[in-house]
Design a protein around this motif. Sequence first.
Motif, PDB file in Angstrom:
ATOM      1  N   PHE A   1      13.033   7.343 -11.453  1.00 30.97           N
ATOM      2  CA  PHE A   1      14.206   6.568 -11.053  1.00 30.97           C
ATOM      3  C   PHE A   1      14.272   6.426  -9.536  1.00 30.97           C
ATOM      4  O   PHE A   1      14.547   5.343  -9.019  1.00 30.97           O
ATOM      5  CB  PHE A   1      15.490   7.223 -11.570  1.00 30.97           C
ATOM      6  CG  PHE A   1      16.733   6.519 -11.106  1.00 30.97           C
ATOM      7  CD1 PHE A   1      17.083   5.297 -11.643  1.00 30.97           C
ATOM      8  CD2 PHE A   1      17.526   7.076 -10.120  1.00 30.97           C
ATOM      9  CE1 PHE A   1      18.219   4.632 -11.206  1.00 30.97           C
ATOM     10  CE2 PHE A   1      18.657   6.427  -9.677  1.00 30.97           C
ATOM     11  CZ  PHE A   1      19.013   5.205 -10.219  1.00 30.97           C
ATOM     12  N   MET A   2      13.983   7.515  -8.815  1.00 29.91           N
ATOM     13  CA  MET A   2      13.995   7.461  -7.357  1.00 29.91           C
ATOM     14  C   MET A   2      12.905   6.519  -6.844  1.00 29.91           C
ATOM     15  O   MET A   2      13.122   5.759  -5.896  1.00 29.91           O
ATOM     16  CB  MET A   2      13.814   8.864  -6.772  1.00 29.91           C
ATOM     17  CG  MET A   2      15.027   9.746  -6.942  1.00 29.91           C
ATOM     18  SD  MET A   2      14.769  11.438  -6.379  1.00 29.91           S
ATOM     19  CE  MET A   2      14.335  11.197  -4.688  1.00 29.91           C
ATOM     20  N   PHE A   3      11.749   6.532  -7.473  1.00 28.78           N
ATOM     21  CA  PHE A   3      10.673   5.631  -7.079  1.00 28.78           C
ATOM     22  C   PHE A   3      11.059   4.181  -7.345  1.00 28.78           C
ATOM     23  O   PHE A   3      10.799   3.303  -6.533  1.00 28.78           O
ATOM     24  CB  PHE A   3       9.382   5.990  -7.820  1.00 28.78           C
ATOM     25  CG  PHE A   3       8.241   5.083  -7.501  1.00 28.78           C
ATOM     26  CD1 PHE A   3       7.739   5.003  -6.216  1.00 28.78           C
ATOM     27  CD2 PHE A   3       7.670   4.302  -8.482  1.00 28.78           C
ATOM     28  CE1 PHE A   3       6.691   4.151  -5.919  1.00 28.78           C
ATOM     29  CE2 PHE A   3       6.630   3.457  -8.193  1.00 28.78           C
ATOM     30  CZ  PHE A   3       6.134   3.380  -6.908  1.00 28.78           C
ATOM     31  N   TRP A   4      11.694   3.928  -8.465  1.00 28.99           N
ATOM     32  CA  TRP A   4      12.163   2.577  -8.788  1.00 28.99           C
ATOM     33  C   TRP A   4      13.151   2.096  -7.724  1.00 28.99           C
ATOM     34  O   TRP A   4      13.079   0.956  -7.271  1.00 28.99           O
ATOM     35  CB  TRP A   4      12.810   2.572 -10.172  1.00 28.99           C
ATOM     36  CG  TRP A   4      13.363   1.246 -10.573  1.00 28.99           C
ATOM     37  CD1 TRP A   4      12.675   0.184 -11.082  1.00 28.99           C
ATOM     38  CD2 TRP A   4      14.732   0.833 -10.482  1.00 28.99           C
ATOM     39  NE1 TRP A   4      13.541  -0.858 -11.321  1.00 28.99           N
ATOM     40  CE2 TRP A   4      14.801  -0.480 -10.964  1.00 28.99           C
ATOM     41  CE3 TRP A   4      15.890   1.457 -10.053  1.00 28.99           C
ATOM     42  CZ2 TRP A   4      15.991  -1.185 -11.008  1.00 28.99           C
ATOM     43  CZ3 TRP A   4      17.074   0.754 -10.112  1.00 28.99           C
ATOM     44  CH2 TRP A   4      17.121  -0.558 -10.587  1.00 28.99           C
ATOM     45  N   CYS A   5      14.072   2.975  -7.323  1.00 31.64           N
ATOM     46  CA  CYS A   5      15.034   2.631  -6.268  1.00 31.64           C
ATOM     47  C   CYS A   5      14.312   2.332  -4.957  1.00 31.64           C
ATOM     48  O   CYS A   5      14.662   1.384  -4.247  1.00 31.64           O
ATOM     49  CB  CYS A   5      16.046   3.755  -6.058  1.00 31.64           C
ATOM     50  SG  CYS A   5      17.212   3.928  -7.409  1.00 31.64           S
ATOM     51  N   TYR A   6      13.303   3.123  -4.645  1.00 38.21           N
ATOM     52  CA  TYR A   6      12.534   2.902  -3.423  1.00 38.21           C
ATOM     53  C   TYR A   6      11.906   1.508  -3.430  1.00 38.21           C
ATOM     54  O   TYR A   6      11.954   0.780  -2.433  1.00 38.21           O
ATOM     55  CB  TYR A   6      11.454   3.972  -3.274  1.00 38.21           C
ATOM     56  CG  TYR A   6      10.430   3.648  -2.228  1.00 38.21           C
ATOM     57  CD1 TYR A   6      10.725   3.784  -0.874  1.00 38.21           C
ATOM     58  CD2 TYR A   6       9.165   3.175  -2.569  1.00 38.21           C
ATOM     59  CE1 TYR A   6       9.794   3.457   0.095  1.00 38.21           C
ATOM     60  CE2 TYR A   6       8.231   2.857  -1.618  1.00 38.21           C
ATOM     61  CZ  TYR A   6       8.545   2.998  -0.285  1.00 38.21           C
ATOM     62  OH  TYR A   6       7.624   2.665   0.663  1.00 38.21           O
TER      63      TYR A   6
ATOM     64  N   LYS B   1       0.831  -1.197   0.000  1.00 39.12           N
ATOM     65  CA  LYS B   1       0.000   0.000   0.000  1.00 39.12           C
ATOM     66  C   LYS B   1       0.869   1.251   0.000  1.00 39.12           C
ATOM     67  O   LYS B   1       0.571   2.230  -0.682  1.00 39.12           O
ATOM     68  CB  LYS B   1      -0.909  -0.010   1.223  1.00 39.12           C
ATOM     69  CG  LYS B   1      -1.928   1.084   1.230  1.00 39.12           C
ATOM     70  CD  LYS B   1      -2.888   0.933   2.393  1.00 39.12           C
ATOM     71  CE  LYS B   1      -3.951   1.999   2.351  1.00 39.12           C
ATOM     72  NZ  LYS B   1      -4.907   1.846   3.450  1.00 39.12           N
ATOM     73  N   GLY B   2       1.965   1.218   0.735  1.00 44.08           N
ATOM     74  CA  GLY B   2       2.877   2.358   0.778  1.00 44.08           C
ATOM     75  C   GLY B   2       3.488   2.654  -0.587  1.00 44.08           C
ATOM     76  O   GLY B   2       3.634   3.811  -0.973  1.00 44.08           O
ATOM     77  N   GLN B   3       3.843   1.620  -1.316  1.00 40.47           N
ATOM     78  CA  GLN B   3       4.422   1.801  -2.642  1.00 40.47           C
ATOM     79  C   GLN B   3       3.397   2.399  -3.600  1.00 40.47           C
ATOM     80  O   GLN B   3       3.729   3.255  -4.418  1.00 40.47           O
ATOM     81  CB  GLN B   3       4.932   0.466  -3.179  1.00 40.47           C
ATOM     82  CG  GLN B   3       6.151  -0.033  -2.438  1.00 40.47           C
ATOM     83  CD  GLN B   3       6.511  -1.446  -2.829  1.00 40.47           C
ATOM     84  OE1 GLN B   3       5.663  -2.228  -3.269  1.00 40.47           O
ATOM     85  NE2 GLN B   3       7.769  -1.805  -2.654  1.00 40.47           N
ATOM     86  N   ARG B   4       2.144   1.974  -3.486  1.00 35.76           N
ATOM     87  CA  ARG B   4       1.107   2.530  -4.355  1.00 35.76           C
ATOM     88  C   ARG B   4       0.844   3.998  -4.022  1.00 35.76           C
ATOM     89  O   ARG B   4       0.617   4.806  -4.925  1.00 35.76           O
ATOM     90  CB  ARG B   4      -0.176   1.703  -4.240  1.00 35.76           C
ATOM     91  CG  ARG B   4      -0.040   0.311  -4.843  1.00 35.76           C
ATOM     92  CD  ARG B   4      -1.374  -0.377  -4.931  1.00 35.76           C
ATOM     93  NE  ARG B   4      -2.018  -0.509  -3.643  1.00 35.76           N
ATOM     94  CZ  ARG B   4      -2.107  -1.635  -2.953  1.00 35.76           C
ATOM     95  NH1 ARG B   4      -1.604  -2.743  -3.437  1.00 35.76           N
ATOM     96  NH2 ARG B   4      -2.725  -1.664  -1.793  1.00 35.76           N
ATOM     97  N   ILE B   5       0.904   4.333  -2.738  1.00 36.42           N
ATOM     98  CA  ILE B   5       0.706   5.726  -2.334  1.00 36.42           C
ATOM     99  C   ILE B   5       1.837   6.593  -2.865  1.00 36.42           C
ATOM    100  O   ILE B   5       1.603   7.683  -3.402  1.00 36.42           O
ATOM    101  CB  ILE B   5       0.587   5.834  -0.799  1.00 36.42           C
ATOM    102  CG1 ILE B   5      -0.731   5.211  -0.341  1.00 36.42           C
ATOM    103  CG2 ILE B   5       0.691   7.284  -0.338  1.00 36.42           C
ATOM    104  CD1 ILE B   5      -0.855   5.056   1.154  1.00 36.42           C
ATOM    105  N   ILE B   6       3.077   6.117  -2.728  1.00 33.49           N
ATOM    106  CA  ILE B   6       4.223   6.870  -3.235  1.00 33.49           C
ATOM    107  C   ILE B   6       4.104   7.049  -4.753  1.00 33.49           C
ATOM    108  O   ILE B   6       4.395   8.122  -5.288  1.00 33.49           O
ATOM    109  CB  ILE B   6       5.548   6.178  -2.877  1.00 33.49           C
ATOM    110  CG1 ILE B   6       5.744   6.149  -1.359  1.00 33.49           C
ATOM    111  CG2 ILE B   6       6.724   6.843  -3.554  1.00 33.49           C
ATOM    112  CD1 ILE B   6       5.972   7.485  -0.722  1.00 33.49           C
TER     113      ILE B   6
END
Length: 93
Positions: A75-80, A28-33
């Motif tokens: 790119f930052m989201f992918w790294c996250y 859920k956190g990844q979808r929110i980000i």
Amino acid sequence: MEEEKMEEEKIKKEETKDEKKIKSSYTKGQRIIAAIVVVLLLAMYIITLIAALTTSPAAPELFKASLGASMLLPFMFWCYIRFAKLFADKREG
């Protein structure tokens, strides 16, 4: 006879409920980000477009920032996501 039909209908309803539940591979956190990143990019594009249409002196700088963020934010989201999965695996295993 009627009880059997009712049971069959109940089973069909449960099956359709199970089919409707789609499990995501993302938390859920990844979808929110991801939603936040999309909103930020859209807002940045709209601001850049408005600045360009109004011939603002800040338009070239906004365009550069928009172009850079278009590459940097995904790119930052992918790294996250990668680090989140890496650390989640370490906790479980």
